[in-house]
Scaffold this motif. Sequence first.
Motif, mmCIF file in Angstrom:
data_model
loop_
_atom_site.group_PDB
_atom_site.id
_atom_site.type_symbol
_atom_site.label_atom_id
_atom_site.label_comp_id
_atom_site.label_asym_id
_atom_site.label_seq_id
_atom_site.Cartn_x
_atom_site.Cartn_y
_atom_site.Cartn_z
ATOM 1 N N GLN A 12 0.835 -1.203 0.000
ATOM 2 C CA GLN A 12 0.000 0.000 0.000
ATOM 3 C C GLN A 12 0.872 1.257 0.000
ATOM 4 O OE1 GLN A 12 -2.688 0.294 3.318
ATOM 5 N NE2 GLN A 12 -4.122 1.525 2.137
ATOM 6 N N GLN A 13 1.967 1.219 0.738
ATOM 7 C CA GLN A 13 2.870 2.374 0.779
ATOM 8 C C GLN A 13 3.547 2.588 -0.571
ATOM 9 O OE1 GLN A 13 2.604 4.386 3.258
ATOM 10 N NE2 GLN A 13 1.245 2.910 4.211
ATOM 11 N N ASN A 42 0.874 4.038 -2.842
ATOM 12 C CA ASN A 42 0.627 5.445 -2.495
ATOM 13 C C ASN A 42 1.745 6.352 -3.002
ATOM 14 O OD1 ASN A 42 -1.750 4.771 -1.213
ATOM 15 N ND2 ASN A 42 -0.844 4.728 0.824
#
Length: 160
Positions: free
Chosen positions: A14-15, A18
């Motif tokens: 997810q990082q 993002n």
Amino acid sequence: NLIARNLSWTYSSQQVLNTAILIIALRQSGFDPTPLKLCYLGLTILGGMGFQTFAFLLGGSLSFRWINSGMSISRSFRWLGTNLTQYPISIYPGALRWLLTFIIPAALLNYYPAMFLLDKNELGLSTILLWLAPIALIVLGGMSFVMYRRSERVYQGSGG
């Protein structure tokens, strides 16, 4: 070692996603990567992380005192901060802009920095608002820590 022992890597993807989206969005928006703006972008990201951390700490602390409503209060503040700031602050009436800037400083931590980074000035942006975010984070962090310490004294365990 103690901190890294329980570190969860499940959010790593997810990082990465993002970060990729942020880079693409900045390139598409015409972001001018001057050293000042890159530094400010990094501080803004850290500020957002701090805001989330302190909001969770404050909500958890309130749960020590008000068992059934502490997390509800925390969720309400997060809902206001995240859902209302999905739109430009300039569309809201002055009282709501004031609330999101000075009481729940979500706009102070994301909207005003975005206006600076993208060279926009919808509200006649004062540069002082750009530098109030660290002060707001220090105040929020102090409030969260004080609330935690006070709530810790009244905590009643499950008895198990």
